[in-house]
Design an enzyme around this catalytic site. Structure first.
Site, PDB file in Angstrom:
ATOM      1  N   GLU A   1     -23.778  39.682  -7.623  1.00 27.68           N
ATOM      2  CA  GLU A   1     -22.657  39.749  -6.686  1.00 27.68           C
ATOM      3  C   GLU A   1     -21.631  38.677  -7.044  1.00 27.68           C
ATOM      4  OE1 GLU A   1     -23.858  41.813  -2.791  1.00 27.68           O
ATOM      5  OE2 GLU A   1     -24.215  39.685  -2.519  1.00 27.68           O
TER       6      GLU A   1
ATOM      7  N   LYS B   1     -24.893  41.450   7.319  1.00 25.66           N
ATOM      8  CA  LYS B   1     -24.442  40.075   7.627  1.00 25.66           C
ATOM      9  C   LYS B   1     -24.524  39.860   9.142  1.00 25.66           C
ATOM     10  CE  LYS B   1     -21.936  40.285   3.348  1.00 25.66           C
ATOM     11  NZ  LYS B   1     -20.824  39.846   2.517  1.00 25.66           N
TER      12      LYS B   1
ATOM     13  N   ASN C   1     -26.104  45.324   3.543  1.00 28.50           N
ATOM     14  CA  ASN C   1     -26.261  43.987   4.121  1.00 28.50           C
ATOM     15  C   ASN C   1     -25.260  43.874   5.271  1.00 28.50           C
ATOM     16  OD1 ASN C   1     -26.359  41.278   4.733  1.00 28.50           O
ATOM     17  ND2 ASN C   1     -25.526  40.582   2.769  1.00 28.50           N
TER      18      ASN C   1
ATOM     19  N   HIS D   1     -28.393  34.840  -1.003  1.00 24.34           N
ATOM     20  CA  HIS D   1     -27.035  35.406  -0.965  1.00 24.34           C
ATOM     21  C   HIS D   1     -26.024  34.272  -1.116  1.00 24.34           C
ATOM     22  CE1 HIS D   1     -23.400  37.333   0.502  1.00 24.34           C
ATOM     23  NE2 HIS D   1     -23.990  38.493   0.254  1.00 24.34           N
TER      24      HIS D   1
ATOM     25  N   GLY E   1     -16.199  40.996  -0.157  1.00 23.61           N
ATOM     26  CA  GLY E   1     -15.349  41.043   1.025  1.00 23.61           C
ATOM     27  C   GLY E   1     -13.857  40.941   0.721  1.00 23.61           C
TER      28      GLY E   1
ATOM     29  N   GLU F   1     -23.402  33.633   0.385  1.00 25.08           N
ATOM     30  CA  GLU F   1     -22.974  33.019   1.657  1.00 25.08           C
ATOM     31  C   GLU F   1     -23.997  32.009   2.132  1.00 25.08           C
ATOM     32  OE1 GLU F   1     -22.234  36.739   3.650  1.00 25.08           O
ATOM     33  OE2 GLU F   1     -20.557  37.063   2.279  1.00 25.08           O
TER      34      GLU F   1
ATOM     35  N   SER G   1     -17.541  44.623  -2.699  1.00 25.65           N
ATOM     36  CA  SER G   1     -16.550  45.654  -2.391  1.00 25.65           C
ATOM     37  C   SER G   1     -16.936  47.050  -2.893  1.00 25.65           C
ATOM     38  CB  SER G   1     -15.174  45.246  -2.923  1.00 25.65           C
ATOM     39  OG  SER G   1     -14.755  44.016  -2.333  1.00 25.65           O
TER      40      SER G   1
END
Ligand code: 13P
Length: 244
Positions: A163, A11, A9, A94, A169, A96, A208
């Site tokens: 996730e 992003k 991904n 996701h 991240g 985010e 990660s």
């Protein structure tokens, strides 16, 4: 029996030019015999990515889509548009997008249904934040996300990505025990909802993931693949894809 799936991904990273360069550099090193490899660049880079990977086994996914076919939805992209561009996968829900763009389990549900109807493979993301984990709410929260996001859906093409937000991240990977514990739980919830399809649905871990932890994560019984953020932007991704 479940084919391994390694997805990247990107992003909001890489211009079209950088996309073309990335594939030029990394495709020769990728050995994805027996594994699905999917890269999800930004909308704008999709066509370049599809073109660059046309003669390879690498597949291209989008990072989001709208559930309507067309209309007055400024800034949005439909499943049909993705299909026409040669896209085969789409990440939906996701964290985010849930956090910054107010995506809900209800909108995720509509998108997953539309993706399946359009013959796009949805990668549906779920996962708790640090506060929820510390309060012991992980299983209840993930159960609710799965039940609501996948309501009325029973399809072996589904992919679910666990996730945990605290591992995204941050460089803090969930231990393989923590990741497997929740992925096994997710398969159990899918079993209640989707019966025998739950053994065919692929469950990914994301947060990660890198070249050093991929092997251990992939050795877990209910982890069928990974969704990689930061490390998918670099040459490290070749090592992740080719892990042995
Ligand atoms: P990182 O691999 O950068 O932690 O990101 C994970 C992720 O959000 C993939 O969708």
């Amino acid at each position: 029996m479940r084919k391994e799936l390694i997805a990247g991904n990107w992003k909001m990273n890489k211009t079209c030019q950088q996309t073309r360069q990335y594939f030029e550099e990394m495709l020769p090193g990728i050995d994805c015999e027996g594994r699905d490899v999917v890269i999800c660049p930004t909308y704008l880079s999709l066509k370049d990515a599809v073109e660059a990977t046309a003669k390879t086994n690498v597949k291209i996914g989008a990072q989001n889509m709208h559930y309507e076919e067309s209309g007055a939805f400024t800034g949005e992209v439909s499943a049909e548009m993705l299909k026409e561009a040669g896209v085969q996968f789409v990440i939906i829900g996701h964290s985010e997008r849930r956090t910054y763009y107010a995506e809900t389990n209800e909108s995720v549900n509509k998108k997953v249904k539309k993706a399946l109807l359009s013959e796009l493979t949805p990668i549906v993301c779920v996962g708790e934040n640090l506060d929820q984990r510390q309060k012991g709410e992980t299983f209840d929260f993930v159960r609710e996300q799965i039940e609501k996001s996948l309501e009325g859906i029973n399809d072996e093409r589904l992919v679910v990505a666990y996730e945990p937000i605290w591992a995204i991240g941050t460089g803090v990977t969930a231990t393989s025990e923590q990741a497997e514990e929740v992925c096994e739980f997710i398969r159990g919830v899918l079993g209640e909802k989707c019966k025998e399809n739950s053994e065919k649905i692929r469950i990914l871990y994301g947060g990660s993931v890198n070249a050093s932890n991929i092997k251990e994560l992939m050795s877990c019984k209910d982890i069928d693949g990974v969704l990689v953020g930061g490390a998918s932007l670099k040459s490290d991704f070749v090592k992740i894809v080719n892990y042995e």
